[in-house]
Design an enzyme around this catalytic site. Structure first.
Site, short mmCIF file in Angstrom:
data_model
loop_
_atom_site.label_atom_id
_atom_site.label_comp_id
_atom_site.label_asym_id
_atom_site.label_seq_id
_atom_site.Cartn_x
_atom_site.Cartn_y
_atom_site.Cartn_z
N ILE A 283 -13.20 10.37 1.27
CA ILE A 283 -13.27 9.09 0.79
C ILE A 283 -13.07 9.19 -0.55
CG2 ILE A 283 -14.42 6.93 0.27
CD1 ILE A 283 -13.40 7.40 3.36
N GLU A 285 -13.91 7.84 -3.82
CA GLU A 285 -14.91 6.71 -4.22
C GLU A 285 -14.20 5.95 -5.23
OE1 GLU A 285 -17.23 9.91 -2.02
OE2 GLU A 285 -15.67 9.69 -3.54
N ASP A 327 10.27 -25.00 -6.81
CA ASP A 327 10.60 -26.62 -7.07
C ASP A 327 11.54 -26.90 -8.06
OD1 ASP A 327 10.23 -29.22 -6.64
OD2 ASP A 327 8.75 -29.35 -8.41
N ASP A 725 -12.09 12.88 -11.17
CA ASP A 725 -10.85 12.56 -10.59
C ASP A 725 -10.46 10.89 -11.11
OD1 ASP A 725 -10.60 14.50 -9.09
OD2 ASP A 725 -11.11 13.50 -7.26
#
Length: 886
Positions: A283, A285, A327, A725
């Site tokens: 994972i 993190e 619009d 990281d």
């Protein structure tokens, strides 16, 4: 009261019993009806709670896996590791919560429209009551400037015009009458009705309340806003899908590792600890934190360009948008009526009023003979327009004030630009009489005295005005009628002008005593915003389909669409709300018409929702721009709602996810570009993070399969993931703009955030780093005879360095390794310096070294670390020479 009026009221209210026009409701009747029908207020919608916002920050698969890893760590007695994982979860949740807290909004903006008091006839007297105390059958007394407090049926009217743009999108104020409108008429064509939340621009009226509160047209829109469900944004969906992939990767690797460990007879606790390490390694993190910061950084960039983002993921969503419903009024146009076309003495002109740098207006002739623009005929036309006029235009250049009907304001503005001194004109021309506009005469006339002479001026419908004029022959008059019809078909609102000068004072019926002299025609248009053409061209180049959806007239809508290059000059396809009522959205022919049409007119709010739903079912990411109450449901239903902040209503801003403070369509293009940049940055740092995390997985599992010990501990893996990281990933996430992204079509919204080629690169990068790191680990243990603890320390620093330098592999295309978007990114260098400093701290600070179970190393071990960190970059760059990344 006439029987026709009584029947009309019964039709509108569904109640045949109404109050007397002369006395109004009695106080007792009003109290009874308030009890029966309730207050004239909109239902409140409970705002999103703080807890709901906070829950959204932790409601993801990645967070659940981390939470499970923390629980297992506590169960095994690794409290430090458990608290570290929880800290990561909290940091991410708090960051997202703080940045999204301002998104907690409610429907209270709609209730702000109810604060104006209302004048009603009660107990035979005109009284002022709070608007929420209005009830069915109340008689409203309305004047210019009033905000209409409830839906009502007109009983008496005098020159009444109403600005209904917030509900219908039509920029020209609607002329109201007592003539009954067909029951199936769209809102913009119901001329005998008044609607809550619209504003009276001119005249006065008496009307009976037919609907209050949630039953009003405004209330129906409020209901649609509250019922429109906002689904997860594409980025949220893609990250969630990626999280599911990571779950299976984690389960597969952990299960395989456990099975091999059991077969080898390894200790259960050690196997579980290694499985937790694998879960933490699998994972990323920092991914949620980095994605949040990257989006927040993009949000701050957009804020500098007057774009306010209420929800972080909305920035990326706009970058993936491939269909934009826009619009017309106030978005593509200026929401301001201007003189556009002139016709005098068989000469046709197209003009434009420009503001110069000093604030003064200048007249530009787009089509016609420039030399004739100051001719006596055009001067007379401008003079009539200024005299037959009840509007006011402040002559000061700064803080210019405009009061009155927008068409009359446009006539004054044109007259001044054409060279007429308005102050001097009104000083010399003394008004003696006025014939007010009415639905019967369809014209307005004034009688002015100038010196000893009298001047009669008339403006109105060309059929009525021309009938009062002298003509050489019927063909000449027919020609003017034909020109007027052509102007109307071209989307212009037309008025004819005539005059007569006499030395004898006219009588009461001064327009019909003698024939008038026909002066000419003027066509009015809500002009397009100048920057829109360039912005729409940029959208076309970027492969974004732009569709106009408006409540305005079909001819006017098509005219504006051609002027801004939304469609070609030969385009004739316009679909209206009535056309859509008969559409079968499952029919191939009707689907083809929908896909081909770029201009939709006379469309109501419910139909806007249907159209957005149609495109969303086709797999498109739909953006919607708007500024009116009528746009609010569609703004909320779309994938990304973009409200106009200057001219827009509070309701529109409430429903949207982005608000343009400058109302500039160009800001939308910039936001799209920023969204694409952010997505590319997110994709880039996810590739970086996953290749780093996969290298950690490979290091742990391969070492386990080879039975060479545990080269990384769970806490060391967690430290690498949230420190070494994250900072390079953050630097990748805030990379500079890439102009090339707006030269290509939007990415396919059906595609995941990572393509097959991305996954191949991730695996390749991970294998290269793993081979290098495990190689030095094996060499340190089996060749140098170092202890497992020292080998573990070498692996920790070698992998950290390899991952830090891996950021230089993230540049795209065929750019040089020494000169690309990575090496030019100052944040990359700042991140590397910071991370290297942290690595030195873990080695030289005993407390940190003890927590991470690190050992003192000799020079030879440091050389191994440097070799393991640099070798992967050399291998990957050599590979890219032969297989460059597109």
């Amino acid at each position: 009261m006439s029987e026709t009026q009584r029947q009309n009221i019964a039709r509108e209210t569904g109640k045949p019993e109404i109050t007397d026009l002369k006395t109004g409701l009695s106080s007792q009747d009003a109290a009874l009806r308030l009890e029966q029908f309730g207050l004239n207020e909109l239902d409140q919608v409970k705002p999103e709670s703080i807890w709901s916002i906070l829950l959204r920050q932790v409601n993801s698969i990645i967070v659940w896996i981390l939470a499970a890893a923390a629980v297992v760590s506590f169960f095994l007695g690794d409290n430090l590791e458990g608290f570290a994982v929880i800290a990561v979860i909290l940091i991410n949740a708090i960051t997202g919560f703080v940045l999204e807290y301002n998104a907690r909004q409610s429907m209270e903006a709609l209730r702000k429209l109810d604060t104006t008091p209302a004048r009603v006839m009660r107990d035979s007297k005109i009284k002022e009551v709070p608007s929420d105390q209005l009830t069915m059958g109340d008689i409203l007394i309305l004047e210019a400037g009033d905000l209409i407090p409830a839906d009502a049926l007109i009983l008496e009217v005098n020159q009444l015009t109403v600005d209904e743009s917030a509900l219908t999108g039509e920029s020209v104020p609607t002329q109201k009458t007592t003539d009954q409108s067909p029951e199936d008429s769209p809102l913009g064509d119901r001329h005998d009705c008044l609607f809550k939340g619209t504003a009276i621009t001119n005249g006065n009226a008496k009307a009976v309340v037919t609907n209050i509160g949630q039953a009003t047209e405004l209330g129906k829109i409020a209901t649609m806003v509250s019922e429109a469900k906002r689904t997860a944004t594409p980025l949220e969906a893609k990250l969630d899908a990626l999280g599911k992939v990571l779950i299976w990767v984690t389960l597969a690797m952990a299960t395989l590792f456990l099975i091999v460990g059991f077969l080898r007879g390894q200790e259960v606790k050690q196997l579980i600890e290694t499985a937790v390490a694998l879960a933490i390694a699998a994972i990323p993190e920092g991914m949620s934190v980095v994605a949040t910061v990257a989006l927040a950084y993009g949000m701050l960039r957009l804020a500098e360009r007057k774009v306010i983002v209420k929800r972080l993921s909305a920035v990326e969503t706009l970058g993936g948008t491939n269909v934009i419903f826009t619009d017309k009024t106030g978005t593509l146009t200026q929401n301001k009526i201007e003189v556009h076309a002139l016709r005098v003495a068989d000469n046709d002109f197209t003009v434009r009023l420009n503001l110069n740098t000093g604030g003064a207006q200048t007249l530009e002739v787009i089509r016609g003979d420039q030399d004739l623009i100051h001719s006596p005929e055009l001067e007379m036309l401008a003079r009539i327009g200024a005299l037959v006029n009840n509007a006011q235009l402040d002559s000061k250049k700064s803080d210019r004030k405009e009061l009155g009907d927008p068409v009359e304001v446009a006539l004054l503005s044109y007259a001044r630009t054409a060279g007429i001194d308005l102050h001097k004109l009104h000083k010399n021309y003394k008004r003696q009489a006025e014939l007010a506009f009415s639905s019967d005469t369809r014209m307005m006339a004034t009688l002015d005295q100038v010196g000893t002479e009298y001047f009669i001026g008339v403006k109105g419908a060309v059929e009525e005005v021309s009938a009062l004029c002298t003509w050489n022959n019927q063909q000449d008059r027919d020609k003017e009628l034909e020109v007027s019809e052509l102007m109307a078909a071209d989307g212009l609102r037309t008025l004819a002008f005539a005059y007569r000068q006499t030395s004898q004072k006219p009588g009461e019926n001064f327009t019909k005593e003698e024939k008038l002299t026909y002066a000419g025609l003027i066509g009015f248009l809500d002009p397009p915003r100048k920057e829109v053409i360039k912005s729409l061209n940029a959208c076309h180049e970027a492969g974004i389909k732009v569709i106009m959806v408006t409540g305005d007239h079909p001819a006017t809508s098509l005219k504006i669409a051609k002027q801004v290059n939304l469609v070609g000059e030969d385009e004739q396809l316009v679909l209206t709300g009535k056309d859509l009522e008969s559409f079968d959205f499952t029919s191939a022919d009707d689907q083809k018409k929908m896909m081909e049409c770029r201009v939709f007119a006379r469309v109501n709010p419910a139909q806007k929702l249907e159209m957005i739903d149609f495109y969303q079912k086709q797999g498109d990411i739909v953006g919607m721009t708007g500024d009116g109450v009528n746009d609010a449901p569609a703004l909320k239903k779309s994938d990304i709602g973009i409200a106009m902040g200057l001219r827009g209503t509070a309701v529109a801003a409430e429903a949207a996810e982005m608000v343009l403070k400058d109302d500039s369509f160009a800001s939308i293009v910039h936001a799209i570009e920023q969204g694409r940049v952010i997505f590319e940055n997110i994709r880039k740092f996810i590739v970086f993070l996953l290749s780093c995390n996969m290298s950690e997985i490979f290091v742990v599992t391969f070492a386990g399969f080879l039975n060479v010990g545990s080269p990384l501990l769970p806490l060391q893996i967690l430290f690498i993931n949230i420190i070494t990281d994250v900072f390079p990933a953050l630097a990748l996430g805030v990379g500079k703009d890439n102009k090339k992204l707006m030269k290509s079509p939007p990415r396919d919204p059906k595609q995941p955030i990572l393509q097959t080629a991305d996954w191949k690169r991730i695996v390749y990068y991970a294998l290269v780093m793993t081979t290098s790191v495990l190689g030095v680990y094996w060499y340190a243990i089996y060749k140098l005879g170092l202890s497992p603890e020292e080998g573990n320390t070498i692996t920790f620093y070698a992998l950290s360095l390899a991952q830090l330098l891996h950021v230089f592999n993230m540049y795209s295309g065929k750019l040089r390794f020494s000169n690309n978007e990575i090496t030019r990114n100052k944040f990359i260098w700042m991140a590397l310096v910071l991370c290297i400093a942290i690595m030195f701290a873990t080695y030289y600070i005993p407390f940190l070294r003890q927590i991470l179970s690190l050992q003192i190393l000799d020079i030879e071990a440091l050389e191994l670390i440097l070799a393991a960190g640099i070798l992967p970059v050399l291998v990957i760059q050599t590979t890219r020479l032969f297989f460059p990344i597109k």
